[in-house]
Enzyme design. Sequence first.
Site, short mmCIF file in Angstrom:
data_model
loop_
_atom_site.label_atom_id
_atom_site.label_comp_id
_atom_site.label_asym_id
_atom_site.label_seq_id
_atom_site.Cartn_x
_atom_site.Cartn_y
_atom_site.Cartn_z
N CYS A 59 -5.37 76.39 36.25
CA CYS A 59 -4.58 76.87 37.39
C CYS A 59 -4.52 78.41 37.40
O CYS A 59 -4.26 79.04 36.38
CB CYS A 59 -3.18 76.29 37.33
SG CYS A 59 -2.19 76.73 38.77
N CYS A 63 2.64 80.80 35.51
CA CYS A 63 3.96 80.25 35.14
C CYS A 63 4.06 80.19 33.60
O CYS A 63 3.27 79.51 32.95
CB CYS A 63 4.13 78.86 35.74
SG CYS A 63 3.67 78.80 37.49
N CYS A 66 3.87 76.93 31.50
CA CYS A 66 2.94 75.85 31.86
C CYS A 66 1.65 75.81 31.04
O CYS A 66 0.88 76.78 31.01
CB CYS A 66 2.58 75.94 33.34
SG CYS A 66 1.62 74.51 33.86
N CYS A 103 4.12 59.42 41.40
CA CYS A 103 4.08 60.86 41.65
C CYS A 103 2.78 61.44 41.08
O CYS A 103 2.48 61.23 39.91
CB CYS A 103 5.24 61.57 40.97
SG CYS A 103 6.83 60.82 41.28
N CYS A 134 4.79 60.35 45.96
CA CYS A 134 5.21 61.74 45.83
C CYS A 134 4.01 62.53 45.32
O CYS A 134 3.27 62.02 44.48
CB CYS A 134 6.36 61.85 44.83
SG CYS A 134 6.90 63.56 44.56
N CYS A 194 11.68 66.99 46.96
CA CYS A 194 12.02 66.83 45.54
C CYS A 194 11.93 68.23 44.94
O CYS A 194 10.85 68.81 44.89
CB CYS A 194 11.02 65.88 44.88
SG CYS A 194 11.22 65.77 43.09
N ARG A 266 17.19 63.72 38.70
CA ARG A 266 16.26 63.12 37.73
C ARG A 266 16.30 63.85 36.39
O ARG A 266 16.11 65.06 36.31
CB ARG A 266 14.83 63.13 38.27
CG ARG A 266 13.86 62.48 37.26
CD ARG A 266 12.44 62.32 37.79
NE ARG A 266 12.45 61.64 39.05
CZ ARG A 266 11.81 62.09 40.14
NH1 ARG A 266 11.10 63.17 40.08
NH2 ARG A 266 11.89 61.41 41.26
N1 SAM Z 1 1.02 73.34 40.48
C1 SAM Z 1 2.07 72.77 41.20
C2 SAM Z 1 3.33 73.61 41.21
O1 SAM Z 1 3.57 74.35 40.28
O2 SAM Z 1 4.09 73.49 42.16
C3 SAM Z 1 2.41 71.37 40.77
C4 SAM Z 1 2.36 70.99 39.31
S1 SAM Z 1 3.51 71.84 38.25
C5 SAM Z 1 2.97 71.38 36.67
C6 SAM Z 1 5.04 70.99 38.58
C7 SAM Z 1 6.26 71.41 37.84
O3 SAM Z 1 6.20 70.95 36.50
C8 SAM Z 1 6.56 72.87 37.69
O4 SAM Z 1 7.12 73.44 38.82
C9 SAM Z 1 7.55 72.88 36.55
O5 SAM Z 1 8.87 72.79 37.05
C10 SAM Z 1 7.19 71.62 35.77
N2 SAM Z 1 6.68 71.97 34.42
C11 SAM Z 1 5.45 72.47 34.13
N3 SAM Z 1 5.33 72.72 32.81
C12 SAM Z 1 6.50 72.35 32.24
C13 SAM Z 1 7.00 72.38 30.91
N4 SAM Z 1 6.26 72.84 29.90
N5 SAM Z 1 8.25 71.94 30.68
C14 SAM Z 1 9.02 71.48 31.71
N6 SAM Z 1 8.60 71.43 32.98
C15 SAM Z 1 7.37 71.88 33.27
FE1 SF4 Z 2 -0.14 76.07 38.01
FE2 SF4 Z 2 1.37 75.08 36.09
FE3 SF4 Z 2 2.32 77.00 37.64
FE4 SF4 Z 2 1.91 74.52 38.67
S1 SF4 Z 2 3.35 75.08 37.10
S2 SF4 Z 2 1.38 76.48 39.61
S3 SF4 Z 2 0.10 73.91 37.46
S4 SF4 Z 2 0.58 77.20 36.23
#
Ligand code: SAM
Ligand code: SF4
Length: 321
Positions: A59, A63, A66, A103, A134, A194, A266
Amino acid sequence: MQINKKTNIKTDWTKDETVSLLSQPFNDLLFTAQKVHRDNFPANYVQLSTLMNIKTGGCPEDCAYCPQSAHYDTGVEAEKLINLKDVLDQAMAAKDNGATRFCMGAAWRQPKQKDLEQVMAMVEAIKKTGMETCVTLGMLSIEQAKELKSAGLDYYNHNLDCSPEYYSKIITTRDYQERLDTLKHVREADINVCSGGIIGMGEDENDRAGLLLTLANMPNQPQSVPINMLVQVEGTPLNNRDKPDAIDFVRIIAAARIMMPASYVRLSAGRNEMSDEMQALCFLAGANSIFYGENLLTTDNPQLKQDKLLFERLGLESSQH
Ligand code: SAM
Ligand code: SF4
Ligand code: DTB
């Protein structure tokens, strides 16, 4: 006090009000949360959603929590979008296990048209199983949201993650307003929202209040509010942060329940590191949905048999009579 006329729910939470709610005596806070919960939902019902990663890793966003960000070396390899048959097989298995919502997550900043069409085909196929659908695909334009709606999508997950003030410490490749804009597009396309956040990223009580009040003060409160406890992953900048205090975490669930009385709250990522007792307190505080299935996106979730046992011990039900 400002009240949404349609729902009769308060929509003008201030930082001070939210902080004082979070810091009430624990018994008082849980008592109110439990009362609000019982006024709005069956007392012992917990909704089950199963999560599947349909596009892993690589990606472009940064973040800091992530494991799927291409900016960090976490050992998660980038993969292509999964094919329809594999998705449908997993959806059928989730349904057999008792999930009522499926989801699908994709590690994108925003879907490309070709990808969106494939996801729409997945949504259409899963709808036919009778489960709710979802997806979480990153940012959406209004046109993209409308297309997903036309495929029959029930919910779109797009988390605010944290307060507006804390956001730039976590993500620099997009801003908070872009998150809010996508949620507006989802609402305008008449898809259920959500949206929630992550606790344990180094935020303080003010930031936690800022997240909750931003969610609660939206034109319509999200129908579903995932509260994640950070899953720490080696290679991400947030690995090795101090874990949130369990009692403080329960307080956040209770405040979410009180501030968003008609929303499903949730208990999302992080359950693998929570004791049964901590989860029981979260349900008592008003959590009424979980991710059910042995994987989240790239990390582990509790075993099915473990969750079944927990539900049995607590007398929780996952089907509505
Ligand atoms: N890429 C898209 C986005 O960010 O909107 C969708 C997938 S992203 C992985 C969805 C959500 O997963 C993120 O917004 C975050 O809140 C959650 N998430 C990702 N990594 C995480 C982690 N290590 N611990 C807890 N929640 C996490
Ligand atoms: Fe990409 Fe992870 Fe951020 Fe979603 S949460 S936008 S998968 S880096
Ligand atoms: C949400 O709020 N939590 C889920 C889902 N929405 C997409 C994701 C949790 C991801 C945990 C880290 C991982 O498994 O990669």
